[in-house]
Design an enzyme around this catalytic site. Structure first.
Site, short mmCIF file in Angstrom:
data_model
loop_
_atom_site.label_atom_id
_atom_site.label_comp_id
_atom_site.label_asym_id
_atom_site.label_seq_id
_atom_site.Cartn_x
_atom_site.Cartn_y
_atom_site.Cartn_z
CB ALA A 100 -0.91 0.01 1.23
CB CYS A 101 3.97 2.02 1.60
SG CYS A 101 5.26 3.26 1.77
#
Length: 326
Positions: A100-101
């Site tokens: 997600a980063c």
């Protein structure tokens, strides 16, 4: 779900609307999620408990007095290099990430483009923040946690209590240190404090040391220092010398206004700070549009680090930033 309106051609065509926008009935609004996290911090601070500092080790705590988001520099900034303290060896290192980063994803992109997957282990956390000390009511910190990928029926809420999130195909346990959270990984580094428990983390299994948690440094040594290992794509150079000045010049405006610009919008605590970041962001997106209308890549005739850095942000723009950070 209501149909999404067509986006304006440029930010100048965009009407000046309130910062926060509505979502479909019954679902949490993006601002409610952020506000809930901020209230956790405030409640912990009111208790005058020193553990309130632990909650602050996240992006939500890095604001100046005017409410502008000011990202702090990473603390661990050493490099893998030949004949150095951390030499390039197969099987020696692990890259801790969240898919997600964007900062971790740029490292993953370079790792796979260079063919390093069989030489560097990857450990991946769950994509939503969870309480890292759930048994301690006085410790409000929320951050990256590991889950058991074999628990297919697992459902997690985010740290503000919203949503239901299952187990994705890319998740792993901490196969190196067998720790439950990224916070715990950082807290193994006795005598060296950090202001945030972030990913990526590049870990040396031989010395049990965090080599680096600055993505811009990690991607450079992934690109250049492992080329002598078997099967590595040494013909791919994402930092070619003849384009380096152009890459550096591009990163000088892409990072503050786009890569970090979306977070300057999302984590702003005043309308003034939000609008400043907003207009700089869309000015730079217009600039990107203009460049890519004439060139296949952002810095010329070949893929470079500038493209990797830009891509991991803009691929998330419509689905994440434009929704949560309005």
């Amino acid at each position: 779900t209501l149909p999404r309106p067509s986006p304006p051609r440029t930010h100048r065509d965009r009407p000046r609307t309130p910062r926060m926008s509505a979502t479909k009935p019954g679902s949490p609004r993006p601002e409610e999620v952020i506000v809930a996290l901020q209230r956790q911090l405030a409640a912990c601070q009111r208790q005058n408990n020193t553990k309130a500092e632990d909650f602050g080790k996240s992006s939500l705590s890095q604001n100046d007095k005017k409410g502008a988001f000011k990202r702090k520099d990473a603390v661990f900034r050493e490099k893998v290099e030949k004949n150095g303290k951390f030499p390039p060896e197969s099987g020696r290192y692990v890259l801790y990430v969240s898919y997600a980063c964007p900062w971790a994803s740029r490292c993953l992109a370079v790792l796979h483009l260079k063919g390093l997957a069989k030489h560097i282990e990857v450990c991946s956390v769950h994509p939503t923040w969870q309480r890292t000390r759930p048994a301690d009511a006085s410790d409000a910190h929320a951050g990256w946690v590991f889950v058991d990928p074999d628990k297919k029926d697992l459902e997690l809420h985010n740290s503000a209590g919203w949503g239901k999130y299952g187990v994705g195909s890319n998740l792993t346990k901490d196969t190196v240190n067998n720790l439950p959270t990224i916070r715990d990984v950082y807290e193994t580094q006795k005598g060296k404090s950090t202001h945030t428990f972030s990913v990526p983390v590049f870990w040396d299994k031989k010395t049990n040391y965090i080599v680096c948690n600055e993505s811009s440094i990690i991607i450079e040594f992934l690109n250049s220092e492992f080329n002598d290992l078997e099967g590595v794509n040494k013909s791919l150079d994402l930092s070619p010398s003849h384009l380096q000045a152009k890459v550096d010049e591009t990163n000088a405006w892409v990072y503050p206004t786009i890569n970090n610009g979306v977070y300057r919008c999302g984590f702003a605590k005043s309308q003034e700070a939000y609008e400043e970041a907003f207009y700089q962001l869309f000015d730079s997106l217009d600039r990107v549009d203009d460049i890519l209308s004439k060139s296949r890549y952002i810095c010329g005739d070949q893929l470079t680090m500038a493209d990797i850095r830009l891509f991991v942000t803009i691929i998330r723009f419509d689905e994440v930033y434009a929704v949560y950070f309005k």
